[in-house]
Design a protein around this motif. Structure first.
Motif, PDB file in Angstrom:
ATOM      1  N   LEU A 244       0.813  -1.222   0.000  1.00 37.46           N
ATOM      2  CA  LEU A 244       0.000   0.000   0.000  1.00 37.46           C
ATOM      3  C   LEU A 244       0.854   1.283   0.000  1.00 37.46           C
ATOM      4  CD1 LEU A 244      -3.209   0.411   2.058  1.00 37.46           C
ATOM      5  CD2 LEU A 244      -1.528   2.198   2.205  1.00 37.46           C
ATOM      6  N   LEU A 245       1.858   1.343   0.849  1.00 36.32           N
ATOM      7  CA  LEU A 245       2.661   2.567   0.948  1.00 36.32           C
ATOM      8  C   LEU A 245       3.803   2.605  -0.076  1.00 36.32           C
ATOM      9  CD1 LEU A 245       2.892   2.967   4.838  1.00 36.32           C
ATOM     10  CD2 LEU A 245       1.190   3.908   3.299  1.00 36.32           C
ATOM     11  N   ASP A 246       3.996   1.506  -0.806  1.00 32.89           N
ATOM     12  CA  ASP A 246       5.101   1.438  -1.768  1.00 32.89           C
ATOM     13  C   ASP A 246       4.736   1.963  -3.153  1.00 32.89           C
ATOM     14  OD1 ASP A 246       6.809   0.389   0.031  1.00 32.89           O
ATOM     15  OD2 ASP A 246       6.547  -1.698  -0.572  1.00 32.89           O
ATOM     16  N   ASN A 247       3.487   2.311  -3.350  1.00 35.35           N
ATOM     17  CA  ASN A 247       3.053   2.758  -4.679  1.00 35.35           C
ATOM     18  C   ASN A 247       3.584   4.169  -4.954  1.00 35.35           C
ATOM     19  OD1 ASN A 247       1.663   3.825  -6.855  1.00 35.35           O
ATOM     20  ND2 ASN A 247      -0.236   2.727  -6.375  1.00 35.35           N
ATOM     21  N   THR A 248       4.685   4.245  -5.685  1.00 34.34           N
ATOM     22  CA  THR A 248       5.328   5.551  -5.904  1.00 34.34           C
ATOM     23  C   THR A 248       4.585   6.379  -6.960  1.00 34.34           C
ATOM     24  OG1 THR A 248       6.865   4.597  -7.500  1.00 34.34           O
ATOM     25  CG2 THR A 248       7.633   4.783  -5.234  1.00 34.34           C
ATOM     26  N   GLU A 249       3.901   5.701  -7.862  1.00 35.77           N
ATOM     27  CA  GLU A 249       3.157   6.451  -8.892  1.00 35.77           C
ATOM     28  C   GLU A 249       2.125   7.344  -8.218  1.00 35.77           C
ATOM     29  OE1 GLU A 249       1.120   4.036 -11.775  1.00 35.77           O
ATOM     30  OE2 GLU A 249       0.507   5.790 -12.954  1.00 35.77           O
TER      31      GLU A 249
ATOM     32  N   LYS B  59       3.972  15.486  -8.271  1.00 34.44           N
ATOM     33  CA  LYS B  59       5.328  15.976  -8.584  1.00 34.44           C
ATOM     34  C   LYS B  59       5.719  15.726 -10.044  1.00 34.44           C
ATOM     35  CE  LYS B  59       7.569  16.687  -4.334  1.00 34.44           C
ATOM     36  NZ  LYS B  59       7.028  17.927  -3.833  1.00 34.44           N
ATOM     37  N   SER B  60       6.245  16.787 -10.686  1.00 34.69           N
ATOM     38  CA  SER B  60       6.770  16.632 -12.051  1.00 34.69           C
ATOM     39  C   SER B  60       8.149  15.971 -11.958  1.00 34.69           C
ATOM     40  CB  SER B  60       6.905  18.007 -12.704  1.00 34.69           C
ATOM     41  OG  SER B  60       7.910  18.736 -12.010  1.00 34.69           O
ATOM     42  N   ASN B  61       8.687  15.538 -13.096  1.00 38.19           N
ATOM     43  CA  ASN B  61      10.027  14.947 -13.097  1.00 38.19           C
ATOM     44  C   ASN B  61      11.054  15.929 -12.533  1.00 38.19           C
ATOM     45  OD1 ASN B  61       9.108  12.630 -14.177  1.00 38.19           O
ATOM     46  ND2 ASN B  61       9.875  12.988 -16.247  1.00 38.19           N
ATOM     47  N   PHE B  62      10.915  17.192 -12.951  1.00 36.30           N
ATOM     48  CA  PHE B  62      11.860  18.215 -12.503  1.00 36.30           C
ATOM     49  C   PHE B  62      11.792  18.362 -10.976  1.00 36.30           C
ATOM     50  CE2 PHE B  62      12.734  22.753 -11.515  1.00 36.30           C
ATOM     51  CZ  PHE B  62      14.090  22.757 -11.827  1.00 36.30           C
ATOM     52  N   GLU B  63      10.571  18.398 -10.448  1.00 32.98           N
ATOM     53  CA  GLU B  63      10.417  18.552  -8.988  1.00 32.98           C
ATOM     54  C   GLU B  63      10.985  17.342  -8.244  1.00 32.98           C
ATOM     55  OE1 GLU B  63       6.402  21.308  -8.586  1.00 32.98           O
ATOM     56  OE2 GLU B  63       6.207  19.227  -9.210  1.00 32.98           O
ATOM     57  N   LEU B  64      10.777  16.175  -8.822  1.00 30.20           N
ATOM     58  CA  LEU B  64      11.315  14.957  -8.184  1.00 30.20           C
ATOM     59  C   LEU B  64      12.841  14.980  -8.151  1.00 30.20           C
ATOM     60  CD1 LEU B  64       9.285  11.818  -9.338  1.00 30.20           C
ATOM     61  CD2 LEU B  64       9.525  12.745  -7.047  1.00 30.20           C
ATOM     62  N   LYS B  65      13.431  15.415  -9.253  1.00 29.40           N
ATOM     63  CA  LYS B  65      14.898  15.450  -9.315  1.00 29.40           C
ATOM     64  C   LYS B  65      15.446  16.466  -8.318  1.00 29.40           C
ATOM     65  CE  LYS B  65      15.355  13.683 -13.971  1.00 29.40           C
ATOM     66  NZ  LYS B  65      15.307  14.020 -15.372  1.00 29.40           N
TER      67      LYS B  65
ATOM     68  N   GLU C 250      15.182   6.484  -1.810  1.00 30.72           N
ATOM     69  CA  GLU C 250      14.877   5.211  -2.487  1.00 30.72           C
ATOM     70  C   GLU C 250      13.553   5.328  -3.253  1.00 30.72           C
ATOM     71  OE1 GLU C 250      14.398   1.980   0.468  1.00 30.72           O
ATOM     72  OE2 GLU C 250      12.638   1.459  -0.719  1.00 30.72           O
ATOM     73  N   LEU C 251      12.556   5.959  -2.623  1.00 28.80           N
ATOM     74  CA  LEU C 251      11.239   6.080  -3.274  1.00 28.80           C
ATOM     75  C   LEU C 251      11.316   6.972  -4.518  1.00 28.80           C
ATOM     76  CD1 LEU C 251       9.109   6.478  -0.028  1.00 28.80           C
ATOM     77  CD2 LEU C 251       8.838   4.630  -1.694  1.00 28.80           C
ATOM     78  N   ILE C 252      12.046   8.093  -4.413  1.00 23.74           N
ATOM     79  CA  ILE C 252      12.155   9.001  -5.563  1.00 23.74           C
ATOM     80  C   ILE C 252      12.864   8.286  -6.720  1.00 23.74           C
ATOM     81  CG2 ILE C 252      13.121  11.203  -6.401  1.00 23.74           C
ATOM     82  CD1 ILE C 252      12.871  12.296  -3.546  1.00 23.74           C
ATOM     83  N   LYS C 253      13.909   7.544  -6.377  1.00 23.06           N
ATOM     84  CA  LYS C 253      14.662   6.816  -7.400  1.00 23.06           C
ATOM     85  C   LYS C 253      13.751   5.811  -8.110  1.00 23.06           C
ATOM     86  CE  LYS C 253      18.779   4.708  -6.394  1.00 23.06           C
ATOM     87  NZ  LYS C 253      19.957   4.568  -5.519  1.00 23.06           N
ATOM     88  N   THR C 254      12.978   5.082  -7.326  1.00 25.25           N
ATOM     89  CA  THR C 254      12.048   4.087  -7.891  1.00 25.25           C
ATOM     90  C   THR C 254      11.065   4.755  -8.848  1.00 25.25           C
ATOM     91  OG1 THR C 254      12.180   2.873  -5.826  1.00 25.25           O
ATOM     92  CG2 THR C 254      10.354   2.289  -7.272  1.00 25.25           C
ATOM     93  N   GLU C 255      10.531   5.896  -8.416  1.00 27.82           N
ATOM     94  CA  GLU C 255       9.524   6.570  -9.238  1.00 27.82           C
ATOM     95  C   GLU C 255      10.136   7.119 -10.525  1.00 27.82           C
ATOM     96  OE1 GLU C 255       6.589   6.511  -9.595  1.00 27.82           O
ATOM     97  OE2 GLU C 255       5.937   8.309 -10.641  1.00 27.82           O
ATOM     98  N   LEU C 256      11.354   7.696 -10.436  1.00 27.61           N
ATOM     99  CA  LEU C 256      11.989   8.224 -11.655  1.00 27.61           C
ATOM    100  C   LEU C 256      12.253   7.088 -12.639  1.00 27.61           C
ATOM    101  CD1 LEU C 256      14.404  10.875 -10.087  1.00 27.61           C
ATOM    102  CD2 LEU C 256      12.506  11.347 -11.663  1.00 27.61           C
ATOM    103  N   LYS C 257      12.655   5.953 -12.118  1.00 26.07           N
ATOM    104  CA  LYS C 257      12.918   4.784 -12.957  1.00 26.07           C
ATOM    105  C   LYS C 257      11.604   4.306 -13.588  1.00 26.07           C
ATOM    106  CE  LYS C 257      15.657   0.639 -12.219  1.00 26.07           C
ATOM    107  NZ  LYS C 257      16.181  -0.144 -11.111  1.00 26.07           N
ATOM    108  N   ARG C 258      10.555   4.252 -12.785  1.00 27.05           N
ATOM    109  CA  ARG C 258       9.254   3.795 -13.301  1.00 27.05           C
ATOM    110  C   ARG C 258       8.781   4.702 -14.439  1.00 27.05           C
ATOM    111  NH1 ARG C 258       4.220   4.733 -13.585  1.00 27.05           N
ATOM    112  NH2 ARG C 258       4.499   6.804 -12.692  1.00 27.05           N
TER     113      ARG C 258
END
Ligand SMILES: Cc1cc2nc3c(=O)[nH]c(=O)nc-3n(C[C@H](O)[C@H](O)[C@H](O)COP(=O)(O)OP(=O)(O)OC[C@H]3O[C@@H](n4cnc5c(N)ncnc54)[C@H](O)[C@@H]3O)c2cc1C
Length: 399
Positions: free
Chosen positions: A14-19, A25-31, A387-395
């Motif tokens: 449940l809490l692992d859903n990074t999408e 957040k946009s890609n730029f904001e995530l980075k 770790e979560l941001i990395k996962t989401e950028l990869k996804r």
């Protein structure tokens, strides 16, 4: 403790859903967030940044635009109430509610306490006029002298002047809670250092006895890193039964561990803090279980980013057949942190609320420094964010 059942396996996802967690957040904001947490995770860099910031402010160097585009943007919702309300609306579109706090630390004098009182009263009126807001908050030492709160906590006799100042402080609490009751706005009272907390507990109890007769309007905060807090919660239950009131509790682990342990060591008394992180975790979870077992009397605001505690609370709710959206249960997180918790809980129907600090950039710098320092010391939290941001950028790259 967490039970590793098949059922919980589902919750773990449940809490692992990074999408969903980073849906706003946009890609730029995530980075940008990644870069920021990376710096914050490094104690040396955080210290350099903090010293450079303090020095630049003293020298009046024009560096606030850097603060604005980085830590301020990450951890604050705006400079004014109206600006922050835009963030409130954005979060609300994803079923995440907010509570706003003017996070400017004033001076320790009566004039500053009166100014802070005005701010809190304004914030209650602001909340009352907007149906997507439910709570507001204040810090006791923004409206009362910590010296006097300490003397009262130590049960020392006050002289005439001090008595007058203490009465004035109690009256400020009363003005806030009375208006909150009148406007039907729930009010959270933050917890502070243990050596002033007894006086705060006494005053807040007085407010609960007055304003929590029909439901919980006034919420006190219980710091479960203190080994005596389960006893405190149990004593509140007895009072609530006897006096026929409702109790509101914000349950947290506690923010002042280093200060607490240092003071205890220096003054040679037993630290009020649990002997280990594991003991604090057990104490927090026991506190949550106790409150959820007494929901006829208690309303529960969980202030934690600890995912195991959140799964534990969900597990207890399931076992007691409490609905996800029970109006007496709230999950609170700080703005700019643990969005995976906020947005995923909200998507699954739980009541979620973000703490939104706001204020002029220059004046919220102490809050921002504290946020950076806390993230540096709570290593697990920062590496989880990374770790979560990395996962989401990869996804996002692969979809
Ligand atoms: C919405 C919200 C409101 C908050 N309001 C308040 C408030 O009013 N007053 C306040 O004091 N704090 C407040 N906090 C901060 C809170 O107390 C924690 O400092 C912070 O949330 C980190 O704890 P955690 O439960 O999220 O997660 P974790 O990362 O699992 O826990 C970290 C915490 O565990 C405890 N801990 C760490 N190491 C040890 C050790 N060796 N021994 C014993 N205990 C240890 C400390 O409390 C530390 O902060 C609030 C937090 C949130 C999210």
């Amino acid at each position: 403790m967490i039970r590793f059942t098949a059922k919980l396996g589902i919750y773990f996802m449940l809490l692992d859903n990074t999408e969903n967690g980073f849906i706003l957040k946009s890609n730029f904001e995530l980075k940008k967030a990644y870069f920021l947490f990376k710096i914050i995770s490094n104690r040396a860099l955080t210290n350099i940044g903090k010293n450079a910031l303090e020095l630049s402010l003293k020298l009046k160097l024009p560096i606030l635009f850097i603060v604005k585009g980085t830590v301020f943007e990450q951890f604050c919702s705006g400079e004014t109430l109206d600006e922050s309300f835009k963030t409130v609306q954005k979060l609300y579109e994803k079923n995440v509610k907010s509570y706003l706090h003017y996070s400017v630390e004033g001076l320790e004098n009566e004039e500053s306490y009166d100014l802070s009182l005005k701010e809190v009263l304004n914030s209650i009126d602001f909340v009352a006029k907007r149906n997507i807001l439910d709570f507001t908050v204040f810090k006791p030492t923004a409206i009362a002298s910590s010296k006097i709160l300490q003397k009262v906590s130590e049960k020392k006799e006050l002289d005439e002047d001090e008595k007058e100042l203490f009465d004035k402080a109690v009256e400020r609490f009363n003005e806030i809670c009375s208006l909150a009751h009148k406007r039907d706005v729930k009010i959270l009272v933050d917890a502070e250092e243990s050596w002033i907390q007894d006086a705060i507990d006494q005053i807040v109890l007085k407010m609960m006895l007055k304003y929590n007769k029909e439901k919980a309007i006034v919420y006190n905060t219980s710091q479960m890193y203190r080994h005596d807090r389960l006893k405190y919660l149990k004593s509140l239950k007895e009072i609530a039964k006897k006096e026929e009131i409702f109790v509101g509790i914000k349950l947290v682990r506690g923010a002042y561990i280093e200060k607490e342990n240092k003071r205890a060591l220096k003054n040679n008394y037993k630290s009020p803090i649990c002997g280990s992180k594991d003991l604090t975790d057990i104490n927090f979870n026991s506190g949550a279980e106790f409150i959820l077992s007494n929901l006829t009397l208690f309303s529960f605001f969980s202030g934690t980013h600890n995912e195991k505690s959140i799964y534990k609370i969900i597990d207890i709710m399931k076992s007691k057949k409490i609905n996800n959206n029970d109006s007496k249960i709230w999950f609170g997180q700080l703005y700019g942190m643990s969005d995976n918790i906020s947005f995923n809980l909200a998507k699954n129907g739980f009541n979620v609320i973000k703490y939104l600090p706001f204020g002029p950039i220059k004046k919220v710098v102490p809050y921002l420094i504290r946020r950076a320092e806390e993230n540096t010391s709570v290593k697990g939290q920062t590496s989880r964010e990374l770790e979560l941001i990395k996962t989401e950028l990869k996804r996002r790259k692969t979809t």
